[in-house]
Design an enzyme around this catalytic site. Structure first.
Site, PDB file in Angstrom:
ATOM      1  CG  ASP A 109      -5.540   1.748 -15.337  1.00 41.83           C
ATOM      2  OD1 ASP A 109      -4.955   0.832 -15.937  1.00 41.83           O
ATOM      3  OD2 ASP A 109      -5.156   2.156 -14.216  1.00 41.83           O
ATOM      4  CE  LYS A 131      -3.054   3.430 -17.811  1.00 38.06           C
ATOM      5  NZ  LYS A 131      -3.235   1.979 -18.089  1.00 38.06           N
TER       6      LYS A 131
HETATM    7  P1  NDP Z   1     -10.333  -1.438 -10.560  1.00 41.13           P
HETATM    8  O1  NDP Z   1     -10.511  -0.010 -10.221  1.00 41.13           O
HETATM    9  O2  NDP Z   1     -11.457  -2.183 -11.178  1.00 41.13           O
HETATM   10  O3  NDP Z   1      -9.872  -2.261  -9.266  1.00 41.13           O
HETATM   11  C1  NDP Z   1      -8.702  -1.924  -8.589  1.00 41.13           C
HETATM   12  C2  NDP Z   1      -8.571  -2.834  -7.380  1.00 41.13           C
HETATM   13  O4  NDP Z   1      -7.299  -2.627  -6.783  1.00 41.13           O
HETATM   14  C3  NDP Z   1      -9.584  -2.524  -6.306  1.00 41.13           C
HETATM   15  O5  NDP Z   1      -9.859  -3.687  -5.598  1.00 41.13           O
HETATM   16  C4  NDP Z   1      -8.858  -1.498  -5.444  1.00 41.13           C
HETATM   17  O6  NDP Z   1      -9.336  -1.410  -4.118  1.00 41.13           O
HETATM   18  C5  NDP Z   1      -7.448  -2.036  -5.487  1.00 41.13           C
HETATM   19  N1  NDP Z   1      -6.508  -0.923  -5.355  1.00 41.13           N
HETATM   20  C6  NDP Z   1      -6.360   0.128  -6.180  1.00 41.13           C
HETATM   21  N2  NDP Z   1      -5.442   0.972  -5.738  1.00 41.13           N
HETATM   22  C7  NDP Z   1      -5.009   0.461  -4.590  1.00 41.13           C
HETATM   23  C8  NDP Z   1      -4.046   0.882  -3.666  1.00 41.13           C
HETATM   24  N3  NDP Z   1      -3.352   2.016  -3.826  1.00 41.13           N
HETATM   25  N4  NDP Z   1      -3.845   0.079  -2.593  1.00 41.13           N
HETATM   26  C9  NDP Z   1      -4.525  -1.080  -2.439  1.00 41.13           C
HETATM   27  N5  NDP Z   1      -5.470  -1.518  -3.285  1.00 41.13           N
HETATM   28  C10 NDP Z   1      -5.689  -0.756  -4.346  1.00 41.13           C
HETATM   29  O7  NDP Z   1      -9.037  -1.494 -11.492  1.00 41.13           O
HETATM   30  P2  NDP Z   1      -8.563  -2.651 -12.480  1.00 41.13           P
HETATM   31  O8  NDP Z   1      -8.933  -3.988 -11.945  1.00 41.13           O
HETATM   32  O9  NDP Z   1      -9.002  -2.265 -13.838  1.00 41.13           O
HETATM   33  O10 NDP Z   1      -6.982  -2.468 -12.440  1.00 41.13           O
HETATM   34  C11 NDP Z   1      -6.142  -3.194 -11.553  1.00 41.13           C
HETATM   35  C12 NDP Z   1      -4.720  -3.171 -12.068  1.00 41.13           C
HETATM   36  O11 NDP Z   1      -4.668  -3.789 -13.357  1.00 41.13           O
HETATM   37  C13 NDP Z   1      -4.091  -1.797 -12.279  1.00 41.13           C
HETATM   38  O12 NDP Z   1      -2.694  -1.875 -12.037  1.00 41.13           O
HETATM   39  C14 NDP Z   1      -4.330  -1.511 -13.745  1.00 41.13           C
HETATM   40  O13 NDP Z   1      -3.417  -0.564 -14.263  1.00 41.13           O
HETATM   41  C15 NDP Z   1      -4.097  -2.901 -14.316  1.00 41.13           C
HETATM   42  N6  NDP Z   1      -4.665  -3.187 -15.633  1.00 41.13           N
HETATM   43  C16 NDP Z   1      -5.995  -2.998 -15.889  1.00 41.13           C
HETATM   44  C17 NDP Z   1      -6.505  -3.308 -17.136  1.00 41.13           C
HETATM   45  C18 NDP Z   1      -7.955  -3.209 -17.445  1.00 41.13           C
HETATM   46  O14 NDP Z   1      -8.339  -3.599 -18.561  1.00 41.13           O
HETATM   47  N7  NDP Z   1      -8.806  -2.756 -16.552  1.00 41.13           N
HETATM   48  C19 NDP Z   1      -5.642  -3.818 -18.211  1.00 41.13           C
HETATM   49  C20 NDP Z   1      -4.276  -4.052 -17.806  1.00 41.13           C
HETATM   50  C21 NDP Z   1      -3.834  -3.723 -16.571  1.00 41.13           C
HETATM   51  P3  NDP Z   1     -10.280  -0.177  -3.713  1.00 41.13           P
HETATM   52  O15 NDP Z   1     -11.563  -0.391  -4.440  1.00 41.13           O
HETATM   53  O16 NDP Z   1     -10.406  -0.259  -2.236  1.00 41.13           O
HETATM   54  O17 NDP Z   1      -9.559   1.056  -4.152  1.00 41.13           O
HETATM   55  O1  2IT Z   2      -3.071  -1.019 -18.537  1.00 40.21           O
HETATM   56  C1  2IT Z   2      -3.782  -1.340 -19.510  1.00 40.21           C
HETATM   57  O2  2IT Z   2      -3.340  -2.027 -20.440  1.00 40.21           O
HETATM   58  C2  2IT Z   2      -5.176  -0.893 -19.526  1.00 40.21           C
HETATM   59  N1  2IT Z   2      -5.616  -0.260 -18.571  1.00 40.21           N
HETATM   60  C3  2IT Z   2      -6.039  -1.174 -20.720  1.00 40.21           C
HETATM   61  C4  2IT Z   2      -5.780  -0.175 -21.817  1.00 40.21           C
HETATM   62  C5  2IT Z   2      -6.706  -0.256 -22.999  1.00 40.21           C
HETATM   63  O3  2IT Z   2      -6.543   0.609 -23.869  1.00 40.21           O
HETATM   64  O4  2IT Z   2      -7.559  -1.136 -23.088  1.00 40.21           O
END
Ligand code: NDP
Ligand code: 2IT
Length: 444
Positions: free
Chosen positions: A166, A126
């Site tokens: 992420d 990561k």
């Molecule tokens: P994005 O940046 O696309 O979206 C994040 C969302 O969460 C936004 O709505 C953001 O609001 C909100 N958010 C982030 N930080 C905070 C905080 N500290 N407090 C409140 N709201 C918050 O990220 P993802 O959708 O990609 O990721 C979301 C979660 O999923 C994370 O935990 C990530 O690690 C996990 N994840 C993502 C994967 C992926 O493929 N993208 C795969 C597996 C897990 P704002 O815009 O206002 O900051």
């Molecule tokens: O938390 C996660 O699994 C991710 N942000 C996706 C990682 C990836 O390599 O696609």
């Protein structure tokens, strides 16, 4: 003292001020207790848990870039290469002001088990930076991404370490980083996933985490005699994971009624309008206050509150520790029957225990959000054979992987007498494969 307790104590002592990393290690090791105790002497002699909780390698570097006013800004960049026992390091890059080494280590540690659960050959890693993409111009984002990759490119490669998106890192950032990698290293290779479709990206990667979350949730409900159709879902977040979780929930006949960002949340009694959400977040990059302009019947509230809404299924898709014990109590009191994590570690340890003790179905993020990295694995396969598969082909494989993950964690929990405890099941199933590979490869 038992081996598990000894290692937890050591991790806390040796990694001060890293509470999220401690939390992730505790959750995993506590639930592995039965497995470790069955082989305690051998695992202790081999120092399996010390090796598992110590990253193979960590990089921390300066990221200087020039803002639109001509001033130099400096951020800190991170890449933690945690465990390569079953494949090249794989995991996303988080760009958020809260990023520090402890957060990256918690995410990298989770990634080891998650990647193992997918059944694909990927190790755990990561990275990210405390850079805040909010309010930055495209040029500033590019300047940051190029500077970040100028250092990172020395440590990654298609067969060594393959980062992805992420929080705060989406298609735009991956594009700028890929361009800079290619320019410096002089190779066009699958060094990042989540790439654009015109330069090696995979169809369905954008949707994969959210869709995968719903595929696993549907299977978990089905195997527990329940149907997802007609169920009310409370969803947090409004980014990549939340948006496509909402889209797939609707396709499966459920009704998602909330979403949120870091300033507020939306309740839409008629069901979230996913087209409006995409326009606000993906096109305009605006705040959720705008949602009311599209849906006059909806409510916007400042602050936190998604878990106060009456729902059957809760899908936390924003960030770590966003669902605490008070939220858990409210969900239970409101008759919620299932919590499936889309984010990484969104539920506190105390809230998880409360949810499980009250008989709700609970799927940990490392299982239910594994569809993102799994599809990244499929992007790597397509890059290696220099072919692209159709959306349907990738989506079908993703569906199969999520169903398999559910059954792996379900079987592992049953095998160790903890039927229905999917936290334990996911950790055990993920751990067994990694440890087998570590033991086979000797002391390294
Ligand atoms: P994005 O940046 O696309 O979206 C994040 C969302 O969460 C936004 O709505 C953001 O609001 C909100 N958010 C982030 N930080 C905070 C905080 N500290 N407090 C409140 N709201 C918050 O990220 P993802 O959708 O990609 O990721 C979301 C979660 O999923 C994370 O935990 C990530 O690690 C996990 N994840 C993502 C994967 C992926 O493929 N993208 C795969 C597996 C897990 P704002 O815009 O206002 O900051
Ligand atoms: O938390 C996660 O699994 C991710 N942000 C996706 C990682 C990836 O390599 O696609």
């Amino acid at each position: 003292m038992s081996y598990v307790d000894e290692v937890i104590e050591r991790v806390v002592k040796e990694n001060p001020a890293q509470p999220e990393f401690h939390q992730a290690v505790k959750e995993v090791l506590e639930s592995l207790r039965v497995v470790i105790e069955a082989n305690e002497e051998m695992y202790r002699k081999e120092a399996i848990l010390e090796r598992l909780t110590n990253p193979e390698r960590q990089f921390i570097f300066r990221v200087p870039w020039v803002d639109d006013k001509g001033n130099v800004q400096v951020n800190t960049g991170y890449r933690v290469q945690f465990n390569s026992a079953i494949g090249p390091y794989k995991g996303g890059l988080r760009l958020h002001p809260s990023v520090n080494i402890g957060i990256i280590k918690f995410l990298g540690f989770e990634q080891i088990f998650k990647n193992s659960l997918t059944g694909l050959p990927m190790g755990g890693g990561k990275g990210g930076s405390d850079f805040d993409p909010k309010g930055k111009s495209d040029r500033e984002i590019m300047a940051f991404c190029q500077s970040f990759m100028t250092e990172l490119c020395k440590h990654i490669g298609a067969d060594t370490d393959v980062p992805a998106g992420d929080i705060g890192t989406g298609a735009r950032e991956i594009g700028y980083m890929f361009g800079q990698y290619k320019r410096i290293r002089g190779v066009f290779e699958g060094v990042l996933t989540g790439k654009g479709l015109s330069y090696g990206g995979s169809l369905a990667r954008t949707q994969a985490t959210g869709y995968g979350l719903l595929y696993l949730t549907e299977e978990m409900l089905k195997c527990n005699g329940k149907d997802i159709k007609g169920k009310i879902c409370a969803v947090s977040g409004s980014g990549n994971v939340a948006t496509y979780a909402i889209e797939k929930a609707i396709q499966l006949g459920a009704k998602p009624v909330t979403c949120s960002d870091s300033t507020g949340w939306v309740y839409d009694p008629d069901g979230i309008d996913v087209a409006a959400l995409k326009e606000i977040k993906e096109v305009k990059r605006a705040r959720l206050t705008e949602y009311k302009n599209y849906r006059p019947n909806s409510e916007y509230h400042e602050g936190k509150g998604v878990w106060s809404v009456k729902c059957d299924i809760a899908l936390p898709c924003a960030t770590q520790n966003e669902l605490d014990i008070e939220d858990a109590k409210q969900l239970v009191a409101n008759g919620c029957m299932c919590v499936a994590e889309g984010a990484n570690m969104p539920t506190t340890l105390e809230a998880t225990k409360y949810i499980q003790d009250n008989g709700l179905l609970f799927s940990p993020g490392k299982a239910s959000n594994a569809g993102g990295v799994a599809t990244s694995g499929l992007e790597m396969s397509q890059n290696s054979e220099r072919l692209s598969w159709t959306f349907e082909e990738v989506d079908e494989k993703l569906h199969g992987i999520m169903v398999n993950i559910f059954h792996s964690m379900d079987d592992a929990a049953k095998k160790y007498g903890m039927e229905g405890n999917y936290v334990a099941g996911a950790n055990i199933a993920g751990f067994e494969k990694v440890v087998d590979a570590m033991l086979a490869q000797g002391v390294c």
